[in-house]
Design an enzyme around this catalytic site. Structure first.
Site, PDB file in Angstrom:
ATOM      1  N   ARG A  15     -10.771  -9.374   4.021  1.00  0.00           N
ATOM      2  CA  ARG A  15      -9.928 -10.047   2.899  1.00  0.00           C
ATOM      3  C   ARG A  15      -9.285 -11.583   3.618  1.00  0.00           C
ATOM      4  O   ARG A  15      -8.891 -11.503   4.729  1.00  0.00           O
ATOM      5  CB  ARG A  15      -8.768  -9.315   3.093  1.00  0.00           C
ATOM      6  CG  ARG A  15      -7.755  -9.543   1.324  1.00  0.00           C
ATOM      7  CD  ARG A  15      -6.403  -8.541   1.828  1.00  0.00           C
ATOM      8  NE  ARG A  15      -5.517  -9.690   1.937  1.00  0.00           N
ATOM      9  CZ  ARG A  15      -3.955  -9.467   1.421  1.00  0.00           C
ATOM     10  NH1 ARG A  15      -3.570  -8.316   0.869  1.00  0.00           N
ATOM     11  NH2 ARG A  15      -2.890 -10.308   2.370  1.00  0.00           N
TER      12      ARG A  15
ATOM     13  N   TYR B 276       1.658 -16.110   0.310  1.00  0.00           N
ATOM     14  CA  TYR B 276       1.519 -14.097   0.299  1.00  0.00           C
ATOM     15  C   TYR B 276       0.768 -14.368   0.965  1.00  0.00           C
ATOM     16  O   TYR B 276      -0.730 -14.770   0.831  1.00  0.00           O
ATOM     17  CB  TYR B 276       1.616 -14.182  -1.052  1.00  0.00           C
ATOM     18  CG  TYR B 276       1.388 -12.324  -0.584  1.00  0.00           C
ATOM     19  CD1 TYR B 276       1.495 -11.279  -0.084  1.00  0.00           C
ATOM     20  CD2 TYR B 276      -0.231 -12.207  -1.290  1.00  0.00           C
ATOM     21  CE1 TYR B 276       1.065 -10.522  -0.327  1.00  0.00           C
ATOM     22  CE2 TYR B 276      -1.013 -11.071  -0.481  1.00  0.00           C
ATOM     23  CZ  TYR B 276      -0.212  -9.930  -0.299  1.00  0.00           C
ATOM     24  OH  TYR B 276      -0.918  -8.672   0.124  1.00  0.00           O
TER      25      TYR B 276
ATOM     26  N   ASP C  32      -6.553 -10.991  -2.363  1.00  0.00           N
ATOM     27  CA  ASP C  32      -5.015 -10.962  -3.246  1.00  0.00           C
ATOM     28  C   ASP C  32      -4.955 -11.715  -4.275  1.00  0.00           C
ATOM     29  O   ASP C  32      -4.022 -12.520  -3.216  1.00  0.00           O
ATOM     30  CB  ASP C  32      -4.371  -9.800  -2.115  1.00  0.00           C
ATOM     31  CG  ASP C  32      -3.233  -8.969  -2.915  1.00  0.00           C
ATOM     32  OD1 ASP C  32      -3.098  -9.144  -4.251  1.00  0.00           O
ATOM     33  OD2 ASP C  32      -2.703  -8.320  -1.922  1.00  0.00           O
TER      34      ASP C  32
ATOM     35  N   HIS D 159      -2.168 -11.706  -5.359  1.00  0.00           N
ATOM     36  CA  HIS D 159      -0.586 -11.016  -5.713  1.00  0.00           C
ATOM     37  C   HIS D 159       0.501 -10.785  -6.733  1.00  0.00           C
ATOM     38  O   HIS D 159       1.090 -11.654  -6.789  1.00  0.00           O
ATOM     39  CB  HIS D 159       0.138 -10.666  -4.822  1.00  0.00           C
ATOM     40  CG  HIS D 159       0.776 -10.315  -3.904  1.00  0.00           C
ATOM     41  ND1 HIS D 159       2.126  -9.973  -3.404  1.00  0.00           N
ATOM     42  CD2 HIS D 159       0.526  -8.645  -2.659  1.00  0.00           C
ATOM     43  CE1 HIS D 159       2.693  -8.859  -2.994  1.00  0.00           C
ATOM     44  NE2 HIS D 159       2.042  -8.744  -2.493  1.00  0.00           N
TER      45      HIS D 159
ATOM     46  N   GLU E 145      -8.203  -8.426  -6.506  1.00  0.00           N
ATOM     47  CA  GLU E 145      -6.856  -7.891  -6.682  1.00  0.00           C
ATOM     48  C   GLU E 145      -5.758  -8.415  -7.173  1.00  0.00           C
ATOM     49  O   GLU E 145      -5.184  -8.965  -7.113  1.00  0.00           O
ATOM     50  CB  GLU E 145      -5.885  -7.031  -5.059  1.00  0.00           C
ATOM     51  CG  GLU E 145      -5.091  -6.520  -4.943  1.00  0.00           C
ATOM     52  CD  GLU E 145      -5.212  -5.740  -3.729  1.00  0.00           C
ATOM     53  OE1 GLU E 145      -5.458  -6.255  -3.031  1.00  0.00           O
ATOM     54  OE2 GLU E 145      -3.457  -5.755  -3.141  1.00  0.00           O
TER      55      GLU E 145
ATOM     56  N   GLU F  77      -2.173  -0.873  -6.249  1.00  0.00           N
ATOM     57  CA  GLU F  77      -0.906  -0.846  -5.316  1.00  0.00           C
ATOM     58  C   GLU F  77       0.430  -0.170  -5.685  1.00  0.00           C
ATOM     59  O   GLU F  77       0.849   0.433  -4.411  1.00  0.00           O
ATOM     60  CB  GLU F  77      -1.212  -1.761  -3.804  1.00  0.00           C
ATOM     61  CG  GLU F  77      -0.223  -3.124  -4.463  1.00  0.00           C
ATOM     62  CD  GLU F  77      -1.205  -3.794  -3.682  1.00  0.00           C
ATOM     63  OE1 GLU F  77      -1.731  -3.910  -2.853  1.00  0.00           O
ATOM     64  OE2 GLU F  77       0.700  -4.681  -3.210  1.00  0.00           O
TER      65      GLU F  77
ATOM     66  N   ARG G  80      -6.185   1.161  -7.019  1.00  0.00           N
ATOM     67  CA  ARG G  80      -5.604   1.177  -5.375  1.00  0.00           C
ATOM     68  C   ARG G  80      -4.493   1.779  -4.811  1.00  0.00           C
ATOM     69  O   ARG G  80      -3.335   1.858  -3.616  1.00  0.00           O
ATOM     70  CB  ARG G  80      -4.877  -0.139  -5.020  1.00  0.00           C
ATOM     71  CG  ARG G  80      -6.226  -0.954  -4.796  1.00  0.00           C
ATOM     72  CD  ARG G  80      -6.179  -2.814  -4.541  1.00  0.00           C
ATOM     73  NE  ARG G  80      -4.706  -2.694  -3.501  1.00  0.00           N
ATOM     74  CZ  ARG G  80      -4.797  -2.805  -2.151  1.00  0.00           C
ATOM     75  NH1 ARG G  80      -5.739  -2.115  -1.875  1.00  0.00           N
ATOM     76  NH2 ARG G  80      -4.048  -2.875  -1.696  1.00  0.00           N
TER      77      ARG G  80
ATOM     78  N   GLU H  51      -7.902  -0.065   2.638  1.00  0.00           N
ATOM     79  CA  GLU H  51      -7.216  -1.562   3.520  1.00  0.00           C
ATOM     80  C   GLU H  51      -7.132  -0.976   4.557  1.00  0.00           C
ATOM     81  O   GLU H  51      -5.932   0.720   4.303  1.00  0.00           O
ATOM     82  CB  GLU H  51      -6.054  -1.883   2.584  1.00  0.00           C
ATOM     83  CG  GLU H  51      -5.611  -2.660   3.558  1.00  0.00           C
ATOM     84  CD  GLU H  51      -4.737  -3.287   1.971  1.00  0.00           C
ATOM     85  OE1 GLU H  51      -4.120  -2.603   1.567  1.00  0.00           O
ATOM     86  OE2 GLU H  51      -4.014  -4.576   2.728  1.00  0.00           O
TER      87      GLU H  51
ATOM     88  N   TRP I 197       6.328 -12.660  -6.770  1.00  0.00           N
ATOM     89  CA  TRP I 197       5.995 -12.624  -5.523  1.00  0.00           C
ATOM     90  C   TRP I 197       5.086 -11.932  -5.020  1.00  0.00           C
ATOM     91  O   TRP I 197       4.633 -10.933  -5.917  1.00  0.00           O
ATOM     92  CB  TRP I 197       7.124 -12.107  -4.542  1.00  0.00           C
ATOM     93  CG  TRP I 197       6.751 -11.876  -3.062  1.00  0.00           C
ATOM     94  CD1 TRP I 197       6.784 -13.115  -1.903  1.00  0.00           C
ATOM     95  CD2 TRP I 197       5.630 -10.543  -2.088  1.00  0.00           C
ATOM     96  NE1 TRP I 197       5.777 -12.512  -0.894  1.00  0.00           N
ATOM     97  CE2 TRP I 197       5.284 -11.798  -1.228  1.00  0.00           C
ATOM     98  CE3 TRP I 197       5.682  -9.482  -2.290  1.00  0.00           C
ATOM     99  CZ2 TRP I 197       5.302 -11.295   0.252  1.00  0.00           C
ATOM    100  CZ3 TRP I 197       5.423  -8.847  -1.847  1.00  0.00           C
ATOM    101  CH2 TRP I 197       4.662  -9.207  -0.174  1.00  0.00           C
TER     102      TRP I 197
HETATM  103  C1  GCO Z   1      -1.666  -5.694   0.273  1.00  0.00           C
HETATM  104  C2  GCO Z   1      -0.398  -5.546  -0.329  1.00  0.00           C
HETATM  105  C3  GCO Z   1       1.044  -5.532   0.437  1.00  0.00           C
HETATM  106  C4  GCO Z   1       2.418  -5.774  -0.072  1.00  0.00           C
HETATM  107  C5  GCO Z   1       2.946  -4.795   0.444  1.00  0.00           C
HETATM  108  C6  GCO Z   1       4.526  -5.013   0.226  1.00  0.00           C
HETATM  109  O1  GCO Z   1      -2.388  -5.887  -0.893  1.00  0.00           O
HETATM  110  O2  GCO Z   1      -1.636  -4.750   0.871  1.00  0.00           O
HETATM  111  O3  GCO Z   1      -0.130  -6.300  -1.478  1.00  0.00           O
HETATM  112  O4  GCO Z   1       0.669  -6.776   1.798  1.00  0.00           O
HETATM  113  O5  GCO Z   1       2.586  -7.272  -0.426  1.00  0.00           O
HETATM  114  O6  GCO Z   1       2.515  -3.955   0.781  1.00  0.00           O
HETATM  115  O7  GCO Z   1       5.593  -3.793   0.273  1.00  0.00           O
HETATM  116 MG    MG Z   2      -2.155  -6.057  -2.820  1.00  0.00          MG
END
Ligand code: GCO
Ligand code: MG
Length: 403
Positions: A147, A159, A210, A212, A236, A262, A283, A339, A403
């Protein structure tokens, strides 16, 4: 067999972890991860105050009945706190059942479906050059899937850009730190990043990214299109997934594969995205989606639509979750990828584990149970420390963003 006691272990070997330990009258014990980043103590209290009293005296072999009892019995269904607590119980009970059988957990699920679990690692850099170097370093370490996240010119805090070389910990302050965001700058930068990576790395590795939750649907569609030449394994969390219809729009514009889930906690969060074939990878993970028992239901639904698993595995998911996830991954027929972010040595010392990494694959090991333990003496050395995830604001006017 009967459950005689259960307790919560909260520790912070570099970051906070909540662990549930269940004990039985036959001397067998099981552990489950109950960590919800930034909201740890809510799950600890939910378990301590409301779940543990209901467990005492029950037969730990009745995993399904206990799951249903906790899910239906609360009356208030779903939600991250509830489902993380149920997950911890479920994982600990599977651990006990597998130990009672003298078998590694994956054998109880149906045995191995593959030789190892392909994982992706995190290459993070402050700019394109740095990120390319990090990607090459991960390739050298044997990773088959990487990634890539990079700093963006003109944005101060982005991020996914780490503070160290191996570890990325977003929950970094005792009150939320503030990040800044510019969609325009990010969208201009990211295709250049992947062009540079492909040029140096070639085409033999899987690449992931990602977003995010930062983009609107039409912006996500644009990014997916712009990234098509670099053949990503997935893009993602391209847009927040509360409105799942939004993914139709992204889907209509791009063949870049999409991964979501996630932050989902039940099959109901996944249902529409999967049934409408709006995503390629789901995820959801052991700790935040109701444990092995519930994750299995999600994976079975996904299999009907050729959606594969790609469980979350950031460092805020403890080694206990990682161990359980690897057993799940070794079995699940529609596995995609897992992951993996390495934990610190301090964390590994608190959670001795049987799983191993070799050449981009992970193996859960063959000890009975899920193969992860908690050393309570070492854990006591690391008391809880309040830590929050950051918040994000639009650069131009300070509007609060995702975020
Ligand atoms: C990822 C996630 C993490 C989250 C984190 C929040 O893809 O691994 O987005 O980086 O931001 O787990 O607690
Ligand atoms: Mg993520």
């Amino acid at each position: 067999m009967k459950i005689t006691s259960a307790r919560i272990i909260v520790c912070s070997p570099g970051r906070n972890f909540v662990t549930l330990k269940i004990e039985t009258d036959e001397g067998l014990t099981g552990i489950g991860d109950a960590t919800l980043n930034g909201r740890e103590l809510s799950v600890a209290s939910y378990l301590q105050d409301h779940v543990i009293p209901c467990l005492i005296g029950r037969d730990p072999h009745q995993i399904e009945d206990i799951w249903q009892y906790l899910y239906r019995g609360a009356y208030w269904r779903r939600g991250p706190i509830t489902m993380t607590a149920i997950a911890a119980v479920d994982t600990a009970l599977w651990d006990i059942k597998a130990k009672a059988a003298g078998l590694p957990l994956y054998q109880l699920l149906g045995g191995k479906s593959r030789t190892g679990v392909m994982v992706y690692g995190h290459a993070n850099g402050s700019d394109i050059e740095h990120t390319v170097d990090e990607v090459l370093r991960y390739a050298d370490m044997g990773y088959k899937a990487i990634r890539a996240q990079s700093g963006v010119p003109g944005i101060d805090k982005v991020y996914g850009v780490g503070r160290g070389t191996m570890f990325y910990e977003p929950a970094d302050a005792d009150l939320p730190s503030e990040h800044d965001w510019s969609t325009e700058k990010y969208l201009r930068h990211t295709p250049k990043l992947f062009a540079a990576i492909r040029e140096k790395l070639g085409w033999d590795h899987h690449l992931l990214h990602d977003v995010h939750h930062r983009l609107t649907p039409i912006e996500a569609a644009r990014l997916g299109k712009d990234l098509e030449p670099y053949r990503l394994f997935w893009m993602e969390d391209a847009t927040p997934a509360e409105n799942q219809e939004a993914f139709k729009l992204i889907r209509q514009h791009t063949t870049t594969p999409l991964a979501v889930g996630e932050i989902f906690n039940t099959i109901w969060d996944c249902k529409d995205l999967i049934e409408n074939q709006l995503i390629d990878f789901i995820r959801t993970t052991v700790v935040h989606a109701g444990g092995i028992s519930h994750l299995r239901r999600i994976a079975d639904l996904a299999a009907l639509y050729q959606v594969r698993t790609g469980s979350h595995g950031a460092t805020d998911l403890s080694p206990v979750c990682m161990g359980a996830a690897l057993h799940f991954d070794l079995w699940v027929p529609n596995f995609g990828i897992q992951e993996y972010m390495k934990h610190t040595d301090e964390t590994d010392a608190v959670f001795p584990h049987a799983y191993t990494f070799k050449e981009g694959f992970m193996y859960p090991g063959d000890v009975p149970g899920h193969g992860v333990d908690v050393d309570e003496t070492i854990a006591k050395k690391y008391p809880y420390q309040r830590a929050y995830l950051p918040v994000n604001r639009q650069q131009h006017d300070g509007t609060l963003w995702n975020w």
